[in-house]
Motif scaffolding. Structure first.
Motif, PDB file in Angstrom:
ATOM      1  N   CYS A  88       0.891  -1.375  -0.095  1.00  0.00           N
ATOM      2  CA  CYS A  88       0.081  -0.058  -0.060  1.00  0.00           C
ATOM      3  C   CYS A  88       0.849   1.266   0.050  1.00  0.00           C
ATOM      4  CB  CYS A  88      -1.089   0.049   1.058  1.00  0.00           C
ATOM      5  SG  CYS A  88      -2.309  -1.302   1.060  1.00  0.00           S
ATOM      6  N   LEU A  89       1.746   1.085   0.875  1.00  0.00           N
ATOM      7  CA  LEU A  89       2.600   2.624   0.804  1.00  0.00           C
ATOM      8  C   LEU A  89       3.339   2.820  -0.496  1.00  0.00           C
ATOM      9  CD1 LEU A  89       4.416   1.876   4.479  1.00  0.00           C
ATOM     10  CD2 LEU A  89       2.552   3.546   3.776  1.00  0.00           C
ATOM     11  N   ASP A  90       3.909   1.635  -1.199  1.00  0.00           N
ATOM     12  CA  ASP A  90       4.702   1.547  -2.457  1.00  0.00           C
ATOM     13  C   ASP A  90       3.789   2.238  -3.421  1.00  0.00           C
ATOM     14  OD1 ASP A  90       7.238   0.916  -1.333  1.00  0.00           O
ATOM     15  OD2 ASP A  90       6.861  -1.277  -1.892  1.00  0.00           O
ATOM     16  N   SER A  91       2.578   1.603  -3.405  1.00  0.00           N
ATOM     17  CA  SER A  91       1.557   2.100  -4.497  1.00  0.00           C
ATOM     18  C   SER A  91       1.146   3.428  -4.340  1.00  0.00           C
ATOM     19  CB  SER A  91       0.199   1.102  -4.418  1.00  0.00           C
ATOM     20  OG  SER A  91       0.496  -0.054  -4.734  1.00  0.00           O
ATOM     21  N   LEU A  92       0.908   3.838  -3.192  1.00  0.00           N
ATOM     22  CA  LEU A  92       0.649   5.253  -2.743  1.00  0.00           C
ATOM     23  C   LEU A  92       1.915   6.421  -3.227  1.00  0.00           C
ATOM     24  CD1 LEU A  92      -0.964   4.958   0.576  1.00  0.00           C
ATOM     25  CD2 LEU A  92      -1.857   6.108  -1.321  1.00  0.00           C
ATOM     26  N   ARG A  93       3.179   5.801  -2.839  1.00  0.00           N
ATOM     27  CA  ARG A  93       4.322   6.556  -3.266  1.00  0.00           C
ATOM     28  C   ARG A  93       4.294   6.651  -4.997  1.00  0.00           C
ATOM     29  NH1 ARG A  93       9.146   4.687  -5.202  1.00  0.00           N
ATOM     30  NH2 ARG A  93       8.590   2.528  -4.422  1.00  0.00           N
ATOM     31  N   LEU A  94       4.264   5.631  -5.661  1.00  0.00           N
ATOM     32  CA  LEU A  94       4.277   5.509  -6.998  1.00  0.00           C
ATOM     33  C   LEU A  94       3.320   6.596  -7.763  1.00  0.00           C
ATOM     34  CD1 LEU A  94       5.235   2.069  -7.615  1.00  0.00           C
ATOM     35  CD2 LEU A  94       6.804   3.754  -7.716  1.00  0.00           C
ATOM     36  N   SER A 107       3.139  20.197  -7.187  1.00  0.00           N
ATOM     37  CA  SER A 107       4.348  19.553  -6.055  1.00  0.00           C
ATOM     38  C   SER A 107       3.184  18.748  -5.280  1.00  0.00           C
ATOM     39  CB  SER A 107       4.656  20.766  -5.102  1.00  0.00           C
ATOM     40  OG  SER A 107       5.649  20.175  -4.149  1.00  0.00           O
ATOM     41  N   VAL A 108       3.996  17.713  -5.074  1.00  0.00           N
ATOM     42  CA  VAL A 108       3.321  16.557  -4.114  1.00  0.00           C
ATOM     43  C   VAL A 108       4.250  16.091  -2.947  1.00  0.00           C
ATOM     44  CG1 VAL A 108       1.755  15.595  -5.841  1.00  0.00           C
ATOM     45  CG2 VAL A 108       4.202  14.752  -5.426  1.00  0.00           C
ATOM     46  N   GLU A 109       5.077  17.084  -2.772  1.00  0.00           N
ATOM     47  CA  GLU A 109       6.235  16.884  -1.746  1.00  0.00           C
ATOM     48  C   GLU A 109       5.703  16.741  -0.510  1.00  0.00           C
ATOM     49  OE1 GLU A 109       9.400  19.866  -1.643  1.00  0.00           O
ATOM     50  OE2 GLU A 109       9.952  19.226  -3.693  1.00  0.00           O
ATOM     51  N   ARG A 110       4.619  17.692   0.013  1.00  0.00           N
ATOM     52  CA  ARG A 110       3.821  17.583   1.385  1.00  0.00           C
ATOM     53  C   ARG A 110       3.325  16.376   1.544  1.00  0.00           C
ATOM     54  NH1 ARG A 110       1.027  23.470   2.638  1.00  0.00           N
ATOM     55  NH2 ARG A 110       2.873  24.652   2.488  1.00  0.00           N
ATOM     56  N   SER A 111       2.744  15.873   0.525  1.00  0.00           N
ATOM     57  CA  SER A 111       2.109  14.254   0.624  1.00  0.00           C
ATOM     58  C   SER A 111       3.015  13.220   0.843  1.00  0.00           C
ATOM     59  CB  SER A 111       1.271  14.133  -0.677  1.00  0.00           C
ATOM     60  OG  SER A 111      -0.025  15.065  -0.738  1.00  0.00           O
ATOM     61  N   GLN A 112       4.259  13.480   0.033  1.00  0.00           N
ATOM     62  CA  GLN A 112       5.267  12.479   0.194  1.00  0.00           C
ATOM     63  C   GLN A 112       5.644  12.363   1.623  1.00  0.00           C
ATOM     64  OE1 GLN A 112       7.732  13.714  -3.150  1.00  0.00           O
ATOM     65  NE2 GLN A 112       6.841  12.126  -4.668  1.00  0.00           N
ATOM     66  N   GLN A 165      -8.612   4.496  -2.335  1.00  0.00           N
ATOM     67  CA  GLN A 165      -8.473   3.046  -2.158  1.00  0.00           C
ATOM     68  C   GLN A 165      -7.482   2.421  -1.348  1.00  0.00           C
ATOM     69  OE1 GLN A 165      -8.891   0.856  -5.645  1.00  0.00           O
ATOM     70  NE2 GLN A 165      -9.890  -1.201  -4.654  1.00  0.00           N
ATOM     71  N   HIS A 166      -6.075   2.894  -1.903  1.00  0.00           N
ATOM     72  CA  HIS A 166      -4.886   2.259  -1.288  1.00  0.00           C
ATOM     73  C   HIS A 166      -4.811   2.829   0.478  1.00  0.00           C
ATOM     74  CE1 HIS A 166      -3.419   0.889  -4.725  1.00  0.00           C
ATOM     75  NE2 HIS A 166      -3.127   1.669  -5.319  1.00  0.00           N
ATOM     76  N   LEU A 167      -5.433   4.101   0.743  1.00  0.00           N
ATOM     77  CA  LEU A 167      -5.490   4.526   1.950  1.00  0.00           C
ATOM     78  C   LEU A 167      -6.535   3.596   2.984  1.00  0.00           C
ATOM     79  CD1 LEU A 167      -5.316   8.135   1.493  1.00  0.00           C
ATOM     80  CD2 LEU A 167      -3.664   6.839   2.991  1.00  0.00           C
ATOM     81  N   ARG A 262      12.597   3.283   0.950  1.00  0.00           N
ATOM     82  CA  ARG A 262      12.221   3.903  -0.201  1.00  0.00           C
ATOM     83  C   ARG A 262      11.410   5.260  -0.224  1.00  0.00           C
ATOM     84  NH1 ARG A 262      11.664  -1.445  -1.572  1.00  0.00           N
ATOM     85  NH2 ARG A 262       9.483  -1.634  -1.009  1.00  0.00           N
ATOM     86  N   LEU A 263      10.452   5.224   0.598  1.00  0.00           N
ATOM     87  CA  LEU A 263       9.755   6.512   0.871  1.00  0.00           C
ATOM     88  C   LEU A 263      10.460   7.922   1.332  1.00  0.00           C
ATOM     89  CD1 LEU A 263       6.547   5.203   2.906  1.00  0.00           C
ATOM     90  CD2 LEU A 263       6.600   6.461   0.764  1.00  0.00           C
ATOM     91  N   ARG A 264      11.537   7.380   2.129  1.00  0.00           N
ATOM     92  CA  ARG A 264      12.698   8.430   2.675  1.00  0.00           C
ATOM     93  C   ARG A 264      13.321   8.752   1.236  1.00  0.00           C
ATOM     94  NH1 ARG A 264      14.564   6.807   8.692  1.00  0.00           N
ATOM     95  NH2 ARG A 264      12.859   7.050   9.735  1.00  0.00           N
ATOM     96  N   GLY A 265      13.860   7.990   0.679  1.00  0.00           N
ATOM     97  CA  GLY A 265      14.525   8.392  -0.348  1.00  0.00           C
ATOM     98  C   GLY A 265      13.790   9.060  -1.201  1.00  0.00           C
ATOM     99  N   THR A 266      12.479   8.788  -1.704  1.00  0.00           N
ATOM    100  CA  THR A 266      12.085   9.766  -2.643  1.00  0.00           C
ATOM    101  C   THR A 266      11.642  11.194  -1.865  1.00  0.00           C
ATOM    102  OG1 THR A 266      10.606   7.874  -3.357  1.00  0.00           O
ATOM    103  CG2 THR A 266       9.433  10.049  -3.487  1.00  0.00           C
TER     104      THR A 266
END
Length: 273
Positions: A88-94, A107-112, A165-167, A262-266
């Motif tokens: 779920c986390l990976d799908s949201l990130r992508l 910009s989606v930085e705040r969401s990321q 849906q992922h959330l 991976r989330l932190r890397g993004t």
């Protein structure tokens, strides 16, 4: 401020806990063996090795194996949950990155960043470092940020639906873990298993065997198997017992920790532009 991911990796169950567990079982077996030898030397072992006692022993083993099969089924389900949360986390990130790909000016930085905090909060909650209320606050914050980022998409948007849906799936997995943490196998069956084991061990202590060495040997072997099964059942019944020092068989969080990395890397790379 969340601790680094390396702390979580180092917190995985070390082999020393298993050795400590075996040591505790061995100590219990030693006490029962000493009691058996004492009873034998005093001549108080007055029970014969009757078919009824063998039936009690076999029924106890069958009961323990029955309970073990039940908790193993739940444990196998629990093993999949960290991987599903990571998915779920990976799908949201992508898919957050897709918003920036479709609309480069947005910009989606705040969401990321909110998603990275949520991932770390899930891990901290599983490790019993934060409360469920704190986790749900992070979830609500992330949901608001993701929804705000999705509003820039032209309506109707399938991407916005997938994000929400992922959330939703993520929240259902969190609730499932909470249910598992707060629910044990049928309590009356546990009581029966403990009572049967106690009766078998007590019967073995007072069972008459010609040789003292044989009596202690069979007492040690049978009691070790029964005590081991009892501990294993209790341990497997709490697959998320990371904060419990006596827990030795918790589910793996590797997939979840890699997803957080991976989330932190993004987020560090400024994936939102």
């Amino acid at each position: 401020m969340p601790r680094p991911i390396e702390w979580a990796i180092a917190s995985r169950i070390p082999h020393r806990r298993r050795l400590q567990f075996l040591g505790k079982i061995g100590l219990g077996v030693a006490v029962l063996g000493a009691a058996k030898r004492l009873i034998h030397d005093l001549g108080w072992d007055v029970l014969g090795l009757s078919p009824l006692f063998l039936a009690l022993l076999l029924s106890t083993v069958f009961l323990l194996l029955f309970v073990l099969s039940g908790v193993l089924e739940d444990y196998k389900e629990s093993e999949k949950i960290p991987g599903k949360i990571a998915s779920c986390l990976d799908s949201l990130r992508l898919e957050l990155a897709l918003i920036h790909h479709q609309l480069p000016g947005e910009s989606v930085e705040r969401s990321q960043a909110a998603l990275a905090r949520l991932g770390q909060a899930v891990l901290d909650w599983l490790l019993d470092r934060i409360s469920g209320d704190q986790l749900r606050q992070e979830y609500e914050d992330c949901q608001k940020q993701v929804y705000s980022s999705s509003l820039v998409l032209p309506a109707p948007s399938m991407l916005q639906g997938r994000l929400l849906q992922h959330l939703e799936v993520l929240l259902s997995l969190i609730n499932r873990v909470e249910v598992i943490q707060n629910t044990s196998f049928v309590i009356s069956v546990y009581w029966m298993a403990y009572l049967s084991t106690a009766l078998v061990c007590l019967g073995l202590i007072f069972t008459q065997v010609t040789s003292a060495i044989e009596s202690v040997f069979f007492m040690a072997v049978i009691s070790f198997v029964l005590l081991f099964l009892l501990h294993l059942i209790g341990d497997l019944d709490q697959p998320f017992g990371f904060s419990n020092e006596d827990s030795t068989e918790d589910v793996s969080l590797d997939a979840l920790m890699l997803s957080i990395k991976r989330l932190r890397g993004t987020n560090s790379a400024g994936g939102g532009g």
